[in-house]
Design an enzyme around this catalytic site. Sequence first.
Site, PDB file in Angstrom:
ATOM      1  N   HIS A  10     -15.432 -16.017  68.857  1.00 52.35           N
ATOM      2  CA  HIS A  10     -14.752 -17.269  69.234  1.00 52.35           C
ATOM      3  C   HIS A  10     -14.255 -18.054  68.023  1.00 52.35           C
ATOM      4  O   HIS A  10     -13.125 -18.548  68.014  1.00 52.35           O
ATOM      5  CB  HIS A  10     -15.693 -18.153  70.061  1.00 52.35           C
ATOM      6  CG  HIS A  10     -15.896 -17.625  71.446  1.00 52.35           C
ATOM      7  ND1 HIS A  10     -15.031 -17.894  72.476  1.00 52.35           N
ATOM      8  CD2 HIS A  10     -16.843 -16.818  71.965  1.00 52.35           C
ATOM      9  CE1 HIS A  10     -15.454 -17.293  73.581  1.00 52.35           C
ATOM     10  NE2 HIS A  10     -16.552 -16.627  73.295  1.00 52.35           N
ATOM     11  N   ARG A 304     -15.335 -23.068  68.818  1.00 50.52           N
ATOM     12  CA  ARG A 304     -13.891 -23.336  68.944  1.00 50.52           C
ATOM     13  C   ARG A 304     -13.530 -24.738  68.464  1.00 50.52           C
ATOM     14  O   ARG A 304     -12.512 -24.930  67.798  1.00 50.52           O
ATOM     15  CB  ARG A 304     -13.446 -23.119  70.390  1.00 50.52           C
ATOM     16  CG  ARG A 304     -13.479 -21.631  70.723  1.00 50.52           C
ATOM     17  CD  ARG A 304     -12.735 -21.264  71.971  1.00 50.52           C
ATOM     18  NE  ARG A 304     -12.797 -19.819  72.125  1.00 50.52           N
ATOM     19  CZ  ARG A 304     -11.837 -18.976  71.735  1.00 50.52           C
ATOM     20  NH1 ARG A 304     -10.715 -19.431  71.198  1.00 50.52           N
ATOM     21  NH2 ARG A 304     -11.986 -17.678  71.863  1.00 50.52           N
TER      22      ARG A 304
HETATM   23  P1  FAD Z   1     -20.423 -14.414  67.275  1.00 53.26           P
HETATM   24  O1  FAD Z   1     -19.963 -14.317  68.686  1.00 53.26           O
HETATM   25  O2  FAD Z   1     -21.874 -14.347  67.025  1.00 53.26           O
HETATM   26  O3  FAD Z   1     -19.724 -13.221  66.506  1.00 53.26           O
HETATM   27  C1  FAD Z   1     -19.806 -13.048  65.131  1.00 53.26           C
HETATM   28  C2  FAD Z   1     -18.984 -11.854  64.738  1.00 53.26           C
HETATM   29  O4  FAD Z   1     -19.001 -11.741  63.337  1.00 53.26           O
HETATM   30  C3  FAD Z   1     -19.535 -10.557  65.296  1.00 53.26           C
HETATM   31  O5  FAD Z   1     -18.492  -9.839  65.913  1.00 53.26           O
HETATM   32  C4  FAD Z   1     -20.090  -9.842  64.067  1.00 53.26           C
HETATM   33  O6  FAD Z   1     -19.978  -8.438  64.148  1.00 53.26           O
HETATM   34  C5  FAD Z   1     -19.202 -10.387  62.960  1.00 53.26           C
HETATM   35  N1  FAD Z   1     -19.841 -10.388  61.651  1.00 53.26           N
HETATM   36  C6  FAD Z   1     -21.067 -10.853  61.324  1.00 53.26           C
HETATM   37  N2  FAD Z   1     -21.295 -10.719  60.002  1.00 53.26           N
HETATM   38  C7  FAD Z   1     -20.183 -10.166  59.473  1.00 53.26           C
HETATM   39  C8  FAD Z   1     -19.797  -9.785  58.164  1.00 53.26           C
HETATM   40  N3  FAD Z   1     -20.615  -9.967  57.113  1.00 53.26           N
HETATM   41  N4  FAD Z   1     -18.575  -9.242  57.966  1.00 53.26           N
HETATM   42  C9  FAD Z   1     -17.721  -9.074  59.024  1.00 53.26           C
HETATM   43  N5  FAD Z   1     -18.043  -9.412  60.291  1.00 53.26           N
HETATM   44  C10 FAD Z   1     -19.250  -9.957  60.513  1.00 53.26           C
HETATM   45  N6  FAD Z   1     -21.087 -19.620  75.172  1.00 53.26           N
HETATM   46  C11 FAD Z   1     -20.422 -20.492  75.982  1.00 53.26           C
HETATM   47  O7  FAD Z   1     -19.895 -21.504  75.490  1.00 53.26           O
HETATM   48  N7  FAD Z   1     -20.315 -20.252  77.313  1.00 53.26           N
HETATM   49  C12 FAD Z   1     -20.864 -19.162  77.912  1.00 53.26           C
HETATM   50  O8  FAD Z   1     -20.737 -18.970  79.132  1.00 53.26           O
HETATM   51  C13 FAD Z   1     -21.590 -18.248  77.103  1.00 53.26           C
HETATM   52  N8  FAD Z   1     -22.172 -17.142  77.643  1.00 53.26           N
HETATM   53  C14 FAD Z   1     -22.831 -16.254  76.838  1.00 53.26           C
HETATM   54  C15 FAD Z   1     -23.425 -15.132  77.418  1.00 53.26           C
HETATM   55  C16 FAD Z   1     -24.106 -14.202  76.635  1.00 53.26           C
HETATM   56  C17 FAD Z   1     -24.733 -13.002  77.277  1.00 53.26           C
HETATM   57  C18 FAD Z   1     -24.183 -14.411  75.228  1.00 53.26           C
HETATM   58  C19 FAD Z   1     -24.893 -13.423  74.343  1.00 53.26           C
HETATM   59  C20 FAD Z   1     -23.606 -15.529  74.640  1.00 53.26           C
HETATM   60  C21 FAD Z   1     -22.931 -16.469  75.435  1.00 53.26           C
HETATM   61  N9  FAD Z   1     -22.339 -17.626  74.895  1.00 53.26           N
HETATM   62  C22 FAD Z   1     -21.669 -18.518  75.707  1.00 53.26           C
HETATM   63  C23 FAD Z   1     -22.424 -17.918  73.454  1.00 53.26           C
HETATM   64  C24 FAD Z   1     -21.180 -17.443  72.741  1.00 53.26           C
HETATM   65  O9  FAD Z   1     -21.001 -16.071  72.959  1.00 53.26           O
HETATM   66  C25 FAD Z   1     -21.303 -17.735  71.248  1.00 53.26           C
HETATM   67  O10 FAD Z   1     -21.548 -19.102  71.083  1.00 53.26           O
HETATM   68  C26 FAD Z   1     -20.047 -17.371  70.479  1.00 53.26           C
HETATM   69  O11 FAD Z   1     -19.767 -16.017  70.629  1.00 53.26           O
HETATM   70  C27 FAD Z   1     -20.185 -17.711  69.002  1.00 53.26           C
HETATM   71  O12 FAD Z   1     -19.063 -17.288  68.309  1.00 53.26           O
HETATM   72  P2  FAD Z   1     -19.110 -17.050  66.750  1.00 53.26           P
HETATM   73  O13 FAD Z   1     -17.677 -16.968  66.311  1.00 53.26           O
HETATM   74  O14 FAD Z   1     -19.963 -18.047  66.094  1.00 53.26           O
HETATM   75  O15 FAD Z   1     -19.835 -15.665  66.501  1.00 53.26           O
END
Ligand code: FAD
Length: 453
Positions: A10, A304
């Site tokens: 996200h 976001r």
């Molecule tokens: P993440 O989604 O944690 O992704 C991080 C990415 O970075 C991953 O793809 C990983 O591979 C990559 N990465 C990590 N380290 C490195 C590196 N060193 N180099 C390159 N790439 C790397 N939130 C809501 O608001 N509403 C919902 O309904 C909801 N439902 C959910 C249901 C489930 C089952 C789960 C597990 C989560 C849910 N969430 C929900 C939470 C939401 O998914 C997360 O808050 C959101 O995905 C966070 O986004 P992010 O960008 O911080 O990182």
Amino acid sequence: TKVIIVGASHGGHQSILELLSRYGDNVEITLFEAGDFISFMSCGMELYLENEVTDVQDVRNFRPENFPQENVSILNNHEVKAINTTTKKVTVFNSVSNETKEYDYDKLILSSGVKPNALPVPGNELENVYLMRGYDWATKIKAKLEDPTVKHVTVVGAGYIGIEAAEASRKAGKEVTILDVIDRPLGTYLDPELTDILEKHLKEKGIDVITSAKIQAFEGKEKVVAVKTSKETIETDLVIQAAGVKPNTEWLKGTIDLDDRGWINTNEYLQTNVEDVYAVGDATLVYSIPARKKVPIALATIARRQARYVVKHLFEKVPAQPFGGLVGSSALNVFDYHFATSGLNSFTADKASVEVHSSYYEDTLRPKYVPNEHGNHSVSVQLFFDPYTHQILGGAVLSTYDITAQANVLALAIQQKLSLEDLAEADFFFQPGFDRQWSLLNLAAQQALGEEP
Ligand code: FAD
């Protein structure tokens, strides 16, 4: 200007959208994603497990081909290993070619997120002990739910992710046990008045709910056959762990300021301690308006909003406006019930050392004379507020009717620091097809003020 983004979830997705809409082709964007699959949307995992979305390829925020612009490169199987803050380069390992390369950045946005916790108990490496996040686990869980030899599923952790896993497993025809170490399911999201309703409902739907149970071991030779807890041992064919997360920040240790559990510390402009390096998403501590402090909140909504702020102010050394902080709102279906919550509850308030009073209001959605069979559902509202100023600090709504949008009204009230008095008088609509002479939240606030609504 070269902007590098780490992580294609996200936070990474929103960063690209904002960069393109604000700066067009004046920025050169490179996004590195360690995994193979770009932008799996875990929020959509339950829909996939329940066959509402059948193609796993669709359970994502974006596909690389959604960004055909020449100034955007999206590279999967590229793990960022280190940041050189003096030369302003990142070291990136390509897991397909086994090559390591360095890339220059002018601005670096970290959204490396979290990974689910594997419980530190014996047997956690057994086959059939799964986690609930990301593409790989989603496809593995789906295969097990479709496997008729898997009769019983144990879900560890009764937070909203655990509940999603349990419901999907039950709907796939499995016997399901859900376990939690605390005394009620969803106990970190809702207070007992609401979890009592949901716990009863989960049991009615055939889910065995076991609370106050500490997991001691996963038992079995190669495959798990039982889960040993402080209360009882449960025979099982599959374990899905949904017991918390930890940040993907080991690679940042020594470079980026982290708290003692590894969450990224930023200032009020979402800048890390290193110039031109910003951080958003689940890996960060975010300022919670109702908690009045920085806490980890793992929600896509937060990632976001942070990404939007970071990109908007990317080229201001000291932005005119600090990031205002967030409230933290989420919603969930639990079989026939729908709930949504915003801000604090008793559990999170206590954890953040914020004194709150709570008030619980239960009524019918529409005027009493409207019969139940015509959709006059029972509705519940819980409010959490500062006992001295009456500032609203949290709230939750629950019903078999979908009143979840009311939690967004609460979110706005919390974000704007409104009081119970404000909510008690807010000029909301009335129409007997929808609500009572006073709207639900007016009535809940009036009751919290000790008035007879
Ligand atoms: P993440 O989604 O944690 O992704 C991080 C990415 O970075 C991953 O793809 C990983 O591979 C990559 N990465 C990590 N380290 C490195 C590196 N060193 N180099 C390159 N790439 C790397 N939130 C809501 O608001 N509403 C919902 O309904 C909801 N439902 C959910 C249901 C489930 C089952 C789960 C597990 C989560 C849910 N969430 C929900 C939470 C939401 O998914 C997360 O808050 C959101 O995905 C966070 O986004 P992010 O960008 O911080 O990182």
